[in-house]
Write an enzyme that holds these catalytic residues in place. Sequence first.
Site, mmCIF file in Angstrom:
data_model
loop_
_atom_site.group_PDB
_atom_site.id
_atom_site.type_symbol
_atom_site.label_atom_id
_atom_site.label_comp_id
_atom_site.label_asym_id
_atom_site.label_seq_id
_atom_site.Cartn_x
_atom_site.Cartn_y
_atom_site.Cartn_z
ATOM 1 N N LYS A 20 0.838 -1.200 0.000
ATOM 2 C CA LYS A 20 0.000 0.000 0.000
ATOM 3 C C LYS A 20 0.881 1.262 0.000
ATOM 4 O O LYS A 20 2.097 1.176 0.218
ATOM 5 C CB LYS A 20 -0.931 -0.057 1.217
ATOM 6 C CG LYS A 20 -1.956 -1.215 1.137
ATOM 7 C CD LYS A 20 -2.794 -1.289 2.404
ATOM 8 C CE LYS A 20 -3.868 -2.374 2.326
ATOM 9 N NZ LYS A 20 -4.659 -2.457 3.590
ATOM 10 N N TYR A 60 -12.300 -2.891 -3.191
ATOM 11 C CA TYR A 60 -12.843 -3.010 -1.833
ATOM 12 C C TYR A 60 -14.370 -2.971 -1.810
ATOM 13 O O TYR A 60 -14.957 -2.586 -0.795
ATOM 14 C CB TYR A 60 -12.265 -1.897 -0.948
ATOM 15 C CG TYR A 60 -10.850 -2.155 -0.479
ATOM 16 C CD1 TYR A 60 -10.523 -3.306 0.246
ATOM 17 C CD2 TYR A 60 -9.824 -1.244 -0.740
ATOM 18 C CE1 TYR A 60 -9.221 -3.540 0.690
ATOM 19 C CE2 TYR A 60 -8.515 -1.475 -0.294
ATOM 20 C CZ TYR A 60 -8.226 -2.626 0.430
ATOM 21 O OH TYR A 60 -6.949 -2.850 0.875
ATOM 22 N N PHE A 68 -15.509 3.264 7.508
ATOM 23 C CA PHE A 68 -14.155 3.676 7.133
ATOM 24 C C PHE A 68 -13.901 3.612 5.615
ATOM 25 O O PHE A 68 -12.801 3.920 5.163
ATOM 26 C CB PHE A 68 -13.108 2.845 7.880
ATOM 27 C CG PHE A 68 -13.205 1.346 7.637
ATOM 28 C CD1 PHE A 68 -12.637 0.765 6.511
ATOM 29 C CD2 PHE A 68 -13.870 0.528 8.548
ATOM 30 C CE1 PHE A 68 -12.728 -0.607 6.279
ATOM 31 C CE2 PHE A 68 -13.968 -0.851 8.325
ATOM 32 C CZ PHE A 68 -13.388 -1.418 7.180
ATOM 33 N N ARG A 96 -1.737 -14.720 3.695
ATOM 34 C CA ARG A 96 -2.456 -14.096 4.807
ATOM 35 C C ARG A 96 -1.705 -14.303 6.125
ATOM 36 O O ARG A 96 -1.682 -13.428 6.985
ATOM 37 C CB ARG A 96 -3.877 -14.673 4.921
ATOM 38 C CG ARG A 96 -4.769 -14.383 3.718
ATOM 39 C CD ARG A 96 -5.369 -13.009 3.714
ATOM 40 N NE ARG A 96 -6.336 -12.795 4.752
ATOM 41 C CZ ARG A 96 -7.090 -11.684 4.849
ATOM 42 N NH1 ARG A 96 -6.962 -10.705 3.955
ATOM 43 N NH2 ARG A 96 -7.948 -11.548 5.821
ATOM 44 N N THR A 102 -5.389 -8.000 10.384
ATOM 45 C CA THR A 102 -5.721 -6.680 9.822
ATOM 46 C C THR A 102 -5.230 -5.550 10.726
ATOM 47 O O THR A 102 -4.649 -4.577 10.248
ATOM 48 C CB THR A 102 -7.248 -6.586 9.624
ATOM 49 O OG1 THR A 102 -7.668 -7.669 8.804
ATOM 50 C CG2 THR A 102 -7.633 -5.263 8.972
ATOM 51 N N ARG A 113 2.721 -7.258 9.071
ATOM 52 C CA ARG A 113 2.051 -6.208 9.851
ATOM 53 C C ARG A 113 2.507 -6.210 11.304
ATOM 54 O O ARG A 113 2.636 -5.155 11.928
ATOM 55 C CB ARG A 113 0.531 -6.374 9.761
ATOM 56 C CG ARG A 113 -0.042 -5.989 8.394
ATOM 57 C CD ARG A 113 -1.467 -6.465 8.249
ATOM 58 N NE ARG A 113 -2.126 -6.018 7.032
ATOM 59 C CZ ARG A 113 -3.281 -6.526 6.579
ATOM 60 N NH1 ARG A 113 -3.889 -7.490 7.254
ATOM 61 N NH2 ARG A 113 -3.813 -6.067 5.463
ATOM 62 N N ASN A 123 -1.705 -0.195 7.337
ATOM 63 C CA ASN A 123 -1.185 -1.547 7.613
ATOM 64 C C ASN A 123 -0.379 -2.152 6.460
ATOM 65 O O ASN A 123 -0.252 -3.364 6.337
ATOM 66 C CB ASN A 123 -2.313 -2.470 8.090
ATOM 67 C CG ASN A 123 -3.423 -2.636 7.078
ATOM 68 O OD1 ASN A 123 -3.367 -2.055 5.993
ATOM 69 N ND2 ASN A 123 -4.420 -3.429 7.408
ATOM 70 N N HIS A 126 -1.744 -5.535 1.384
ATOM 71 C CA HIS A 126 -2.999 -6.248 1.121
ATOM 72 C C HIS A 126 -2.696 -7.665 0.651
ATOM 73 O O HIS A 126 -1.726 -7.878 -0.074
ATOM 74 C CB HIS A 126 -3.806 -5.536 0.022
ATOM 75 C CG HIS A 126 -4.924 -6.383 -0.523
ATOM 76 N ND1 HIS A 126 -6.144 -6.486 0.101
ATOM 77 C CD2 HIS A 126 -4.979 -7.226 -1.597
ATOM 78 C CE1 HIS A 126 -6.907 -7.341 -0.585
ATOM 79 N NE2 HIS A 126 -6.227 -7.795 -1.618
ATOM 80 N N GLU A 137 -9.161 -10.326 -8.038
ATOM 81 C CA GLU A 137 -8.297 -9.160 -7.851
ATOM 82 C C GLU A 137 -7.155 -9.138 -8.866
ATOM 83 O O GLU A 137 -6.807 -8.071 -9.385
ATOM 84 C CB GLU A 137 -7.770 -9.144 -6.408
ATOM 85 C CG GLU A 137 -8.894 -8.855 -5.407
ATOM 86 C CD GLU A 137 -8.522 -9.105 -3.954
ATOM 87 O OE1 GLU A 137 -7.336 -9.414 -3.665
ATOM 88 O OE2 GLU A 137 -9.417 -9.010 -3.090
#
Length: 160
Positions: A20, A60, A68, A96, A102, A113, A123, A126, A137
């Site tokens: 990100k 998203y 948010f 993951r 998250t 993270r 964070n 993704h 995606e």
Amino acid sequence: GEHCGRRSAQSREQTYVMVKPDGVQRGLVGEIISRFERKGFRLAGLKMFQCPKDLAKKHYEELQEKPFFPKLVKYITSGPVVCMAWEGPGVVASARKLIGSTNPLQAEPGTIRGDLAVAVGRNVIHGSDSVANGEREIGLWFGEAELCKWHLELTPWLLE
Ligand code: GDP
Ligand code: MG
């Protein structure tokens, strides 16, 4: 044996991973790519990209009712991201795990993270949450010609 020439559908599983804008600005791109490379996954696609607002919203879309959501779209479009497609057996769930929870304060040490972030809204990375979303995606973020079908020569040293 049977598996030498032809790779199984399971080992061709793919996931979409993205550094990100905060991860790019903080100089974490190399570190993040390294973790996936060293794990033994195959990098199938890689590019730097300034995400337009409509793509962020589409990516998203499952979260569009969340309070948010506007902040999330602003965050993801606030600077360039690094888009990656990674391939390998169980890569969706494994990515993951490498990424961690998250909320970075709940993410285990040793995860990306857990080691590198403190805020849910910053964070750094993704990762797709299912095989179906991985496909969706990768289709959203990459064109067919941007995905490279190279053979990882290390495969016999990584997979039985
Ligand atoms: P992920 O799959 O672990 O990335 O988490 P989600 O799919 O639930 O949420 C997508 C992204 O939205 C997260 O990575 C966060 O950047 C952001 N996010 C999720 N929950 C919150 C929240 O409660 N507050 C804020 N500001 N951002 C959030
Ligand atoms: Mg998610």
